[in-house]
Design a protein around this motif. Structure first.
Motif, short mmCIF file in Angstrom:
data_model
loop_
_atom_site.label_atom_id
_atom_site.label_comp_id
_atom_site.label_asym_id
_atom_site.label_seq_id
_atom_site.Cartn_x
_atom_site.Cartn_y
_atom_site.Cartn_z
N VAL A 166 0.83 -1.21 0.00
CA VAL A 166 0.00 0.00 0.00
C VAL A 166 0.86 1.26 0.00
N MET A 167 1.99 1.22 0.72
CA MET A 167 2.85 2.39 0.84
C MET A 167 3.81 2.51 -0.33
N MET A 168 4.03 3.76 -0.75
CA MET A 168 5.06 4.06 -1.75
C MET A 168 6.28 4.68 -1.07
N ARG A 169 6.06 5.22 0.14
CA ARG A 169 7.15 5.82 0.90
C ARG A 169 6.83 5.68 2.37
N ASN A 170 7.85 5.34 3.14
CA ASN A 170 7.74 5.30 4.59
C ASN A 170 9.13 5.56 5.15
N ASP A 171 9.44 6.83 5.32
CA ASP A 171 10.72 7.26 5.87
C ASP A 171 10.49 7.69 7.31
N PHE A 172 11.18 7.04 8.23
CA PHE A 172 10.94 7.19 9.65
C PHE A 172 12.27 7.55 10.31
N ALA A 173 12.26 8.56 11.18
CA ALA A 173 13.46 8.93 11.94
C ALA A 173 13.06 9.14 13.39
N PHE A 174 13.83 8.56 14.29
CA PHE A 174 13.56 8.68 15.72
C PHE A 174 14.85 9.06 16.42
N SER A 175 14.76 10.04 17.32
CA SER A 175 15.90 10.39 18.15
C SER A 175 15.43 10.62 19.58
N VAL A 176 16.32 10.36 20.51
CA VAL A 176 16.00 10.56 21.92
C VAL A 176 17.25 11.06 22.63
N GLU A 177 17.07 12.10 23.43
CA GLU A 177 18.16 12.73 24.17
C GLU A 177 17.78 12.85 25.64
N PRO A 178 18.75 12.76 26.53
CA PRO A 178 18.45 13.00 27.95
C PRO A 178 17.93 14.42 28.12
N GLY A 179 16.92 14.56 28.97
CA GLY A 179 16.34 15.87 29.24
C GLY A 179 16.48 16.24 30.70
N GLU A 180 15.61 17.09 31.15
CA GLU A 180 15.62 17.57 32.53
C GLU A 180 15.04 16.54 33.50
N GLY A 181 15.63 16.44 34.68
CA GLY A 181 15.08 15.66 35.77
C GLY A 181 14.88 14.18 35.49
N GLY A 182 15.74 13.58 34.69
CA GLY A 182 15.64 12.16 34.40
C GLY A 182 14.72 11.81 33.25
N ALA A 183 14.05 12.79 32.69
CA ALA A 183 13.19 12.54 31.53
C ALA A 183 14.04 12.55 30.26
N SER A 184 13.49 12.05 29.19
CA SER A 184 14.14 12.07 27.88
C SER A 184 13.22 12.77 26.90
N GLU A 185 13.82 13.43 25.94
CA GLU A 185 13.06 14.09 24.89
C GLU A 185 13.15 13.25 23.62
N ALA A 186 12.01 12.75 23.19
CA ALA A 186 11.95 11.90 22.01
C ALA A 186 11.31 12.66 20.86
N VAL A 187 11.89 12.53 19.68
CA VAL A 187 11.38 13.18 18.48
C VAL A 187 11.20 12.13 17.40
N LEU A 188 10.03 12.10 16.81
CA LEU A 188 9.72 11.15 15.75
C LEU A 188 9.28 11.94 14.52
N SER A 189 9.85 11.59 13.39
CA SER A 189 9.47 12.20 12.12
C SER A 189 9.19 11.08 11.13
N GLN A 190 8.08 11.20 10.41
CA GLN A 190 7.71 10.17 9.45
C GLN A 190 7.15 10.82 8.19
N ALA A 191 7.65 10.36 7.06
CA ALA A 191 7.14 10.80 5.76
C ALA A 191 6.53 9.58 5.09
N ILE A 192 5.25 9.67 4.76
CA ILE A 192 4.60 8.54 4.11
C ILE A 192 3.87 8.99 2.85
#
Length: 144
Positions: free
Chosen positions: A85-111
């Motif tokens: 069904v898909m012609m494109r599925n480009d996925f990028a995920f990154s995660v970095e340590p953040g404040e107070g033990g939390a992490s900042e996660a970023v997800l980008s997807q092109a479909i």
């Protein structure tokens, strides 16, 4: 084509979050649209290199194969190799340590899909899928 980027703060270390994402065979247990994930190939560290995924969305089933790139230092990417069904599925995920033990996660997807849907509908579907994944990942990482 629709490209969506979202982020979330998760109360877990980056290593735990990436561990959940690399355990692809368990994704059906916490991602509601995912029916099955099969690892076709792993890298020397045991991470998925190529997978086949079956999903359900809008009452339709789709299967696709992606190939992973683990070179980004704080995450990974994958790109569509083949899909019914898909012609494109480009996925990028990154995660970095953040404040107070939390992490900042970023997800980008092109479909892009083969169905003749208006661009705004594809964008809406992509945004819902990205947000659902981040919400489910957050719940999984913080819940256990």
């Amino acid at each position: 084509m629709a490209t969506v980027t979202r982020s979330v703060s998760i109360s877990a270390p980056p290593e735990k979050i990436l561990g959940i994402l690399f355990d692809v065979e368990r994704h059906p247990g916490w991602q509601k649209e995912v029916d099955k994930v099969e690892v076709l190939e792993r890298d020397e560290s045991g991470r998925p290199r190529r997978t086949r995924t079956t999903v359900q969305a809008m009452g339709q089933q789709a299967t696709y194969v992606v190939e992973y790139d683990h070179s980004p230092p704080s995450g990974f990417e994958y790109h569509l190799v083949e899909g019914d069904v898909m012609m494109r599925n480009d996925f990028a995920f990154s995660v970095e340590p953040g404040e107070g033990g939390a992490s900042e996660a970023v997800l980008s997807q092109a479909i892009d899909i083969k169905w003749p849907l208006p661009k705004f509908m594809i964008e809406k579907l992509a945004a819902k899928g990205v947000q659902d994944m981040l919400d489910s990942l957050k719940a999984r990482a913080e819940g256990g």
